[in-house]
Design a protein around this motif. Structure first.
Motif, short mmCIF file in Angstrom:
data_model
loop_
_atom_site.label_atom_id
_atom_site.label_comp_id
_atom_site.label_asym_id
_atom_site.label_seq_id
_atom_site.Cartn_x
_atom_site.Cartn_y
_atom_site.Cartn_z
N VAL A 20 -1.10 -5.97 -7.56
CA VAL A 20 -1.69 -4.71 -8.02
C VAL A 20 -3.20 -4.80 -7.85
CG1 VAL A 20 -2.08 -3.25 -10.06
CG2 VAL A 20 0.17 -4.32 -9.70
N ALA A 21 -3.79 -3.86 -7.11
CA ALA A 21 -5.25 -3.88 -6.95
C ALA A 21 -5.90 -3.09 -8.08
CB ALA A 21 -5.65 -3.28 -5.61
N ILE A 22 -6.97 -3.66 -8.65
CA ILE A 22 -7.72 -3.00 -9.72
C ILE A 22 -9.14 -2.77 -9.20
CG2 ILE A 22 -8.57 -3.19 -12.09
CD1 ILE A 22 -6.16 -4.99 -12.72
N TYR A 23 -9.50 -1.51 -9.06
CA TYR A 23 -10.84 -1.15 -8.55
C TYR A 23 -11.50 -0.29 -9.62
CZ TYR A 23 -14.20 0.54 -4.99
OH TYR A 23 -15.33 0.83 -4.26
N SER A 58 -9.15 -3.60 3.31
CA SER A 58 -8.72 -4.85 3.92
C SER A 58 -8.10 -5.78 2.88
CB SER A 58 -9.86 -5.52 4.68
OG SER A 58 -10.83 -5.96 3.77
N ARG A 59 -8.61 -5.72 1.65
CA ARG A 59 -8.03 -6.56 0.58
C ARG A 59 -6.66 -6.03 0.16
NH1 ARG A 59 -13.24 -7.22 0.88
NH2 ARG A 59 -14.36 -8.98 -0.05
N ILE A 60 -6.50 -4.73 0.14
CA ILE A 60 -5.21 -4.12 -0.21
C ILE A 60 -4.16 -4.50 0.84
CG2 ILE A 60 -3.99 -1.89 -0.25
CD1 ILE A 60 -6.41 -0.76 -1.79
N ILE A 61 -4.56 -4.41 2.10
CA ILE A 61 -3.62 -4.69 3.19
C ILE A 61 -3.24 -6.17 3.20
CG2 ILE A 61 -3.37 -4.75 5.72
CD1 ILE A 61 -5.31 -2.20 5.65
N ASP A 62 -4.23 -7.04 3.05
CA ASP A 62 -3.97 -8.48 3.09
C ASP A 62 -2.99 -8.90 2.00
OD1 ASP A 62 -4.87 -11.22 4.18
OD2 ASP A 62 -5.18 -11.47 2.02
N ALA A 63 -3.07 -8.26 0.84
CA ALA A 63 -2.23 -8.66 -0.29
C ALA A 63 -0.92 -7.88 -0.35
CB ALA A 63 -3.01 -8.49 -1.60
N GLY A 64 -0.72 -6.92 0.56
CA GLY A 64 0.49 -6.11 0.52
C GLY A 64 0.61 -5.32 -0.78
N VAL A 65 -0.51 -4.74 -1.20
CA VAL A 65 -0.56 -4.00 -2.47
C VAL A 65 0.12 -2.63 -2.31
CG1 VAL A 65 -2.20 -2.72 -3.94
CG2 VAL A 65 -2.63 -5.13 -3.38
N ALA A 90 -10.23 4.66 1.38
CA ALA A 90 -9.49 3.43 1.71
C ALA A 90 -8.03 3.75 2.01
CB ALA A 90 -9.61 2.43 0.55
N MET A 91 -7.48 4.74 1.30
CA MET A 91 -6.06 5.06 1.45
C MET A 91 -5.71 5.53 2.87
SD MET A 91 -4.47 4.21 -1.17
CE MET A 91 -5.66 2.92 -1.43
N GLU A 92 -6.72 6.04 3.60
CA GLU A 92 -6.47 6.45 4.99
C GLU A 92 -5.97 5.27 5.82
OE1 GLU A 92 -10.17 8.17 6.31
OE2 GLU A 92 -10.13 9.64 4.67
N GLN A 93 -6.38 4.05 5.39
CA GLN A 93 -5.95 2.85 6.13
C GLN A 93 -4.80 2.12 5.46
OE1 GLN A 93 -9.30 0.19 7.06
NE2 GLN A 93 -10.63 1.92 6.62
N CYS A 94 -4.31 2.64 4.34
CA CYS A 94 -3.32 1.90 3.55
C CYS A 94 -2.04 2.69 3.31
CB CYS A 94 -3.92 1.50 2.21
SG CYS A 94 -5.43 0.55 2.31
N PRO A 95 -1.25 2.91 4.36
CA PRO A 95 -0.04 3.74 4.19
C PRO A 95 0.99 3.11 3.24
CG PRO A 95 -0.06 2.67 6.34
CD PRO A 95 -1.40 2.42 5.73
N LYS A 96 0.88 1.81 2.99
CA LYS A 96 1.89 1.16 2.15
C LYS A 96 1.65 1.37 0.66
CE LYS A 96 3.97 -1.98 5.31
NZ LYS A 96 3.24 -2.97 6.13
N VAL A 97 0.48 1.88 0.31
CA VAL A 97 0.23 2.12 -1.12
C VAL A 97 1.04 3.32 -1.57
CG1 VAL A 97 -1.50 2.79 -2.84
CG2 VAL A 97 -2.05 1.04 -1.14
N ILE A 361 -4.31 -19.97 -0.76
CA ILE A 361 -4.93 -18.72 -0.31
C ILE A 361 -3.76 -17.78 -0.03
CG2 ILE A 361 -6.15 -17.59 1.61
CD1 ILE A 361 -7.81 -20.18 1.87
N TYR A 362 -3.79 -16.60 -0.57
CA TYR A 362 -2.65 -15.70 -0.46
C TYR A 362 -2.25 -15.51 1.02
CZ TYR A 362 0.72 -12.14 -1.41
OH TYR A 362 1.90 -11.47 -1.49
N GLY A 363 -1.01 -15.82 1.30
CA GLY A 363 -0.47 -15.59 2.64
C GLY A 363 -0.93 -16.59 3.69
N ASN A 364 -1.69 -17.61 3.30
CA ASN A 364 -2.21 -18.53 4.32
C ASN A 364 -2.47 -19.91 3.74
OD1 ASN A 364 -3.26 -19.62 6.62
ND2 ASN A 364 -4.68 -17.92 7.04
N HIS A 365 -1.40 -20.62 3.45
CA HIS A 365 -1.57 -21.93 2.83
C HIS A 365 -2.24 -22.92 3.78
CE1 HIS A 365 -1.04 -24.64 -0.48
NE2 HIS A 365 -0.49 -25.55 0.30
#
Ligand code: 7RM
Length: 536
Positions: A20-23, A58-65, A90-97, A361-365
């Motif tokens: 969950v992203a908190i902004y 970019s942070r939302i996308i990287d974390a699959g938020v 930001a939502m223009e780039q984040c269709p998964k939200v 590191i999330y998604g990249n051990h």
């Protein structure tokens, strides 16, 4: 508040393990948002509300938020910041939200879209009881992005039990927290300091934690000390950049307020220079408080090297620091050998893991292993250099990589280079830090333009600054941009940043041997242009 928001998140499908992203700005509801995630086992990713739409995306996308929590507007130092508008962009780039919860700070009339949910309304229907999710000690509590020397920011992951234990113990012992104390850390919750020492550390100790939403100079440079008097603050934790800024405004802003409740003065984020230490200790603390200059990182979860006021033999000394419980610092040389003698600089490493160490590191051990554990096999590598003196105290000498520290904000020079490079007129960029009286380090960009550029240099510089602001944040905008015909490169094409750092620091007389450069003559050009810029 926490339980109502937690119930509301659950009702909207947020489950254990979801990110969950908190902004949001610093506020009680933001703290509730972090704790609501924790309560239902969701992993919060707080994104500092000063970051741009692109940085947020970019942070939302990287974390699959899929769920974002935000606020209509923030108010900082008398300025209104349109957080919801930034999220919309930001939502223009984040269709998964799938959903954005929007809370009220100013009550401004912000457009609401189908995915948007009014946070207070959603909470009003919910019970104030919420069954907590039972988690395993090694499950993730939160992730937080931080800059590295290369590539995009890394989502460092912190654990449920170890992180909390470490935040809790360090808060108690480093600040000499006693039940009933009023404790204030003025950091933004968007940084690790806000996580560990505004929220988790103090709250786990049952402390009253002060939330500071503003800036140190608004409405005037007495803001912190007015707050100390009004709230009877016992411990205050600030950044050296703020101390440097405030000491320039004169002592009267401090002395007109009653600071007799203060017992511990803390600081973190960058080296506290001698003048600032002295002023903080003698003017703010009247020479009778303990001063804790604390060294730690996003990766360490909590304070690792620090004076400890609560120790029976604590001395009030300047700067020098000792390891906290369970931390065994080691200084290593280039051959990964331990430096056993004193007063020799080395790479600051830690021998054994401690409860608060970031787990991955999330998604990249692999990147986690490569960054922290492989450079000095068998040790955690901090990225900083340090010296141990004859008394066993550690002195931090600064980053050994291309990470810089601007007004206490950690920034990778590569991130700024990437942002500048995106401008169509730019052929190549090299960014370095340089000493800055107030900010600690300033950002200096050397830029080669493409041959066919006709726009004036002045306009290009303006555009480049705007690009960085748009891609990263205001604090990352270069203080100085030098348009240059070339960069100092080795024959294999590597930029010799050492030379650029010296020039930026006005130390052109210390350049050393430049004969290994592919074109040594470029150095004189860069120095001449720098001298012209410095005169402005
Ligand atoms: C808490 C925090 C970490 C980097 C670290 C250092 C620098 C932090 C001090 C310091 C000298 C200090 N996390 N740093 N504390 N340098 N003295 N007391 O700042 O991840 O944002 O930055 O900050 O270079 O590696 S951070």
């Amino acid at each position: 508040m926490t339980n109502q928001l937690a119930n509301s998140l659950r009702r909207h499908g947020v489950k254990r393990g979801d990110r969950v992203a908190i902004y949001m700005p610093v506020s009680p509801l933001t703290v509730a948002a972090m704790l609501a995630c924790a309560r239902i086992g969701a992993i919060h990713s707080v994104v500092f509300a000063g970051f741009s739409a692109e940085a947020l995306a970019s942070r939302i996308i990287d974390a699959g938020v899929e769920t974002v929590l935000t606020t209509d507007q923030a108010v900082r130092g008398g300025k209104v910041i349109n957080l919801k508008a930034t999220v919309d962009k930001a939502m223009e780039q984040c269709p998964k939200v799938k959903q954005v919860f929007v809370s009220k700070r100013t009550g401004a009339d912000v457009p609401m879209y189908e995915r948007d949910i009014q946070m207070e309304e959603a909470m009003a229907h919910e019970s104030t009881e919420c069954e907590p999710e039972v988690m395993s000690s090694e499950d993730l509590l939160f992730m937080l992005y931080t800059s590295g020397s290369t590539g995009s920011p890394k989502g460092l992951c912190h654990s449920q039990a170890g992180y909390l234990l470490y935040a809790s113990l360090t808060h108690k012992f480093v600040f000499d927290y006693q039940p009933g104390d009023i404790y204030a850390c003025v950091a933004d919750v968007g940084w690790i300091t806000g996580h560990s020492y505004v929220v988790y550390g103090p709250l786990s100790n049952g402390a009253t934690t002060v939330l500071f939403e503003s800036i140190p100079t608004y409405p005037d440079p007495g803001r912190y000390w007015e707050m100390v008097e009004r709230l009877k603050v016992n411990q205050i934790y600030v950044a050296p950049t703020a101390v440097r800024l405030l000491l320039k405004s004169g002592d009267s802003y401090v002395t007109k307020y009653d600071r007799s409740t203060l017992r511990t003065l803390g600081c973190v984020g960058e080296p506290l220079n001698h003048e600032a230490w002295d002023w903080y200790n003698n003017v703010v603390g009247e020479g009778r408080c303990s001063l804790a200059d604390t060294w730690w990182q996003t990766e360490t979860g909590g304070i690792c090297i620090t004076p400890r006021p609560s120790a029976p033999n604590a001395e009030i000394t300047g700067g020098p620091m000792r390891p906290f419980f369970g931390i065994e610092p080691v200084l290593l040389d280039e051959k990964c050998q331990e430096i056993t003698v004193n007063n020799e600089p080395g790479a600051l490493c830690i021998r054994r893991p401690w409860p608060g160490i970031a787990r991955t590191i999330y998604g990249n051990h692999t990147r986690y292993l490569e960054t922290y554990l492989s450079p000095y096999p068998g040790f955690y590598f901090s990225g900083d250099g340090a010296i141990r003196d004859d008394n066993g105290y550690y002195h931090i000498t600064g980053r050994m990589d291309d990470v810089i520290n601007v007004t206490g904000h950690r920034l990778g020079t590569a991130e700024v280079e990437d942002a500048v490079d995106e401008h169509p007129a730019v052929a190549e960029t090299a960014v370095v830090g340089y000493p800055h009286d107030i900010k600690g380090e300033g950002v200096y960009a050397y830029v080669i333009l493409k041959d066919d550029v006709t726009t004036s240099e002045e306009d290009i510089i303006k555009e480049l600054k705007a690009t960085v602001r748009q891609k990263i944040a205001a604090y990352a905008v270069p203080d100085i941009i030098q348009i240059t015909p070339g960069l100092p490169k080795t024959r294999s094409g590597k930029i010799m940043r050492r030379i650029l750092r010296k020039v930026s620091a006005d130390k052109s007389d210390e350049l050393g041997d430049v004969s290994t450069l592919a074109d040594p003559s470029i150095v004189a050009v860069i120095v001449k242009n720098h001298d012209k810029l410095a005169k402005k």
